[in-house]
Design an enzyme around this catalytic site. Structure first.
Site, PDB file in Angstrom:
ATOM      1  N   HIS A 187       0.812  -1.212   0.000  1.00 56.62           N
ATOM      2  CA  HIS A 187       0.000   0.000   0.000  1.00 56.62           C
ATOM      3  C   HIS A 187       0.848   1.266   0.000  1.00 56.62           C
ATOM      4  CE1 HIS A 187      -4.195  -1.750   0.886  1.00 56.62           C
ATOM      5  NE2 HIS A 187      -3.451  -2.619   0.239  1.00 56.62           N
ATOM      6  N   SER A 240      -0.140  -1.330  -6.288  1.00 57.34           N
ATOM      7  CA  SER A 240      -0.030  -2.481  -7.187  1.00 57.34           C
ATOM      8  C   SER A 240       0.663  -2.100  -8.478  1.00 57.34           C
ATOM      9  CB  SER A 240      -1.430  -3.005  -7.528  1.00 57.34           C
ATOM     10  OG  SER A 240      -2.045  -3.536  -6.401  1.00 57.34           O
ATOM     11  N   LYS A 269     -14.296  -8.233  -7.757  1.00 56.92           N
ATOM     12  CA  LYS A 269     -13.496  -9.063  -8.661  1.00 56.92           C
ATOM     13  C   LYS A 269     -12.800 -10.179  -7.872  1.00 56.92           C
ATOM     14  CE  LYS A 269     -10.170  -8.675 -12.414  1.00 56.92           C
ATOM     15  NZ  LYS A 269      -9.314  -7.779 -13.189  1.00 56.92           N
ATOM     16  N   ASP A 270     -12.310  -9.855  -6.676  1.00 60.63           N
ATOM     17  CA  ASP A 270     -11.681 -10.886  -5.842  1.00 60.63           C
ATOM     18  C   ASP A 270     -12.697 -11.934  -5.401  1.00 60.63           C
ATOM     19  OD1 ASP A 270      -9.082 -10.048  -5.958  1.00 60.63           O
ATOM     20  OD2 ASP A 270      -9.164  -8.843  -4.130  1.00 60.63           O
ATOM     21  N   GLU A 320       6.839 -33.795  -0.941  1.00 62.04           N
ATOM     22  CA  GLU A 320       5.599 -33.301  -1.500  1.00 62.04           C
ATOM     23  C   GLU A 320       5.867 -32.620  -2.841  1.00 62.04           C
ATOM     24  OE1 GLU A 320       2.106 -33.248   0.680  1.00 62.04           O
ATOM     25  OE2 GLU A 320       3.317 -34.851  -0.132  1.00 62.04           O
TER      26      GLU A 320
END
Lengths: 225, 403
Positions: B208, B212, B235-236, B279
């Site tokens: 922040h 972005s 959107k998320d 894994e």
């Protein structure tokens, strides 16, 4: 010049070119014929496991009361458990020490066997039906050649095709029960799964439409590269 | 009433200004693609892992004599215990899928570049924590793979100069992996996720501050930044729906896809499984470890393969703004890198044969070459692009870029 598309294609070609290198998995061939999942087969399998396999193997995560849930009559289960309490685990009749003395190895617990072998139920079926007499006249098993478990279903000695088919049927039921025993909530899980997926699917479509609505004005602006 | 309450709080805590700065007013580039959903998804998976993990811990017994049985108790007797466990086990794999995509997006679009170096490095720290947590979590079911995986990996610390043997004992709490190892892994497996939560807060504060990045890789003009809420909250949420569809298909229909068969056999220190595999999310790094013939070299190479991401901001010397979109050589190299990772993953899953070792060494070289040649490649590419002239769109954006 290398543009976007051609570099993607280049990578694809590279990947495909490498594929032959990948295709060398050397697993023993398992009989992949389908294992039944219906309640009746699981019950027949349970009976066979308790009466035949139970001589040597226990199932420490399966209780006698679970057999009631599977649909067996109370007096039948009472007959099997003898003096043991209803919530006791399925115990082998032969003690581990006696078994080790006879076979040189303690028979493993069967509760998780279907999950503990690569191939799961197909492994179990192939193992149980894999007994045969080899060229040298010795008893062997196609998926576990040096196994010290006797041919309990007697498949190596059966020549009559009809009788053999019957025994193979039995091996399938046994595998079906062991698959159930390894994951008794599987049916419930899948059942719930359909509802959950349907719910999330509808929710996602609604969210998509909502997103379209909120972004309406933004989506009409010129695209930024 | 509500307003009075809020203003009461605001006089004592910056609630309104926080919501405004970081949510409702937080400026976000309007051209973000769906690749930008994965950061939020990683946060979601973290919360889900915490929630399921805390409930699992109520029924789990961290004792080498009881751990395996307690997992079966959870699977069979605890109400919806099977759901908790499958959510948690599948969630671990999902966490890596989401985080790896998040990292690949950062690499592709050059989001690690100035001024986002600290954002990238805090992310690198989170990756290391995630790896440690999942490694320790994998011991808890106390199956054969749990036991032998932990034995092999802790043994690698023998490569520590001078005090290698002591470090291994210190990690295990005993000469071999045993009860002491299990209890300390459980304690740390419960602790570290909360450190991750703190790390995520720092990651977000950094985000922040610098805001972005976006697919063009260039800071957009003010008019092209839109508030986070409602545009990116919705959107998320939509992205989350799609994610859950895939996730639940695995949880409800293929929950054992990520559980090794051998891990359904209780740990047995006397019997090594024929083929120890980590894994899937560790396979590429494991392959790099095995590609170097000597222990110390292998451990160094493996450590480097994880840590080298941190050097990206300095390796990439191009002055051309943005990510791979406008940079053909960097883009090509990105795809080659992705292929190398997949090849390494395959190599790591296979038993060692001559061909596999050869393939692994080749892929290891390509993996490191992608980083080590980047300073040269990015410079060559820069000269080439400048000579050819930047595309008008990029030039316009470079000029429109806010300082």
């Amino acid at each position: 010049m290398i543009n976007h598309r051609s570099s993607k294609r280049f990578c694809l070609v590279l990947l495909l070119g490498l594929l032959p290198l990948f295709a060398n998995a050397s697993e023993e061939k398992l009989d992949e014929s389908p294992i039944p999942t219906d309640r009746a087969s699981i019950q027949r399998g349970a009976e066979e496991v308790v009466t035949t396999c139970g001589g040597c193997h226990g199932l420490k995560y399966v209780k006698y009361s679970d057999l009631l849930t599977l649909g067996f009559a109370k007096d039948k289960v009472d007959g099997w458990r003898g003096p043991l309490p209803l919530d006791a685990a399925l115990k082998p009749q032969m003690s581990a020490d006696d078994a080790t003395a006879s076979f040189g190895v303690a028979p493993p617990d069967l509760s998780l066997m279907a999950a503990a072998r690569e191939g799961g139920g197909h492994y179990l079926y192939s193992y149980l039906t894999g007994y045969h007499i080899n060229d040298k006249g010795e008893l062997t098993n196609s998926v576990f050649p040096v196994t010290r478990m006797p041919d309990v279903l007697g498949l190596s000695g059966i020549t009559d095709p009809k009788q053999r088919a019957e025994m193979e049927e039995k091996a399938k039921d046994v595998s079906a029960f062991l698959i159930w025993a390894a994951d008794p909530h599987a049916q419930e899980r899948k059942h719930l799964g359909y509802y959950v997926l349907a719910y999330v699917f509808v929710m996602t479509i609604l969210l998509f439409l909502w997103k379209k609505q909120i972004w309406h004005d933004i989506d009409r602006q010129p695209k930024i590269e | 009433m509500f307003n009075r309450m809020i203003s009461w709080i605001d006089q004592r805590f910056p609630l309104t200004s926080f919501v405004k700065h970081d949510l409702t007013g937080y400026p976000t580039p309007r051209n973000l693609s769906y690749w930008w959903n994965f950061g939020f998804l990683a946060g979601f998976v973290l919360v889900l892992q915490l929630a399921t993990g805390i409930f699992l811990a109520m029924h789990y017994k961290a004792d080498s004599g009881m751990a395996f049985d307690s997992i079966q108790h959870i699977m069979r007797d605890v109400n919806y215990g099977w759901l908790l466990r499958y959510l948690h086990a599948t969630g671990a794999s999902a966490f890596f899928v989401v985080v790896y995509v998040h990292m690949a997006r950062t690499l592709y679009y050059g989001s690690y570049r100035k001024p986002r170096e600290l954002l990238w490095w805090t992310g690198q720290g989170l990756l290391l924590l995630l790896m440690a947590i999942s490694f320790m979590g994998y011991l808890l079911p106390w199956g054969q793979m749990s036991y032998w995986g932990a034995a092999v990996i802790t043994n690698l610390f023998r490569a520590t100069p001078f005090i290698g043997d002591q470090v291994v004992i210190w990690l295990r709490g005993d000469y071999g992996v045993g009860d002491a190892t299990l209890t300390r892994f459980f304690a740390l497996h419960y602790l570290f996720p909360f450190i991750i939560v703190g790390g995520v807060v720092i990651h977000l504060i950094a985000l922040h501050t610098v805001k972005s990045s976006n697919p063009s890789g260039i800071n957009l003009a003010d008019k092209d930044n839109i508030p986070f809420h409602p545009y990116f909250t919705i959107k998320d949420m939509f992205g989350l729906g799609v994610y859950l569809l895939v996730f639940f298909v695995f949880v409800f229909f293929f929950p054992n896809a990520f559980i090794e068969a051998a891990n359904n056999i209780p740990a047995n220190p006397m019997q090594t499984p024929p083929h120890i595999v980590p894994e899937w999310y560790f396979l590429p790094f494991y392959a790099i470890l095995r590609s170097v013939p000597d222990l110390i070299g292998g451990v160094v190479a493996m450590g480097l393969s994880v840590m080298i991401f941190a050097a990206m901001p300095y390796m990439d010397r191009s002055r051309i703004p943005g990510g791979a979109h406008y940079r053909p050589l960097y883009r090509l190299q990105f795809y080659i890198f992705i292929i190398a990772i997949f090849v390494l993953g395959y190599v790591g899953s296979q038993p060692v044969t001559d061909n596999i070792v050869l393939l692994g060494r080749g892929a290891t070289l390509v993996y490191f070459a992608c980083f080590l040649f980047l300073p040269i490649i990015s410079k060559v590419e820069e000269r080439m692009l400048l000579k050819r002239g930047l595309p008008p769109a990029v030039r316009a954006m470079v000029e429109g870029e806010k300082a």
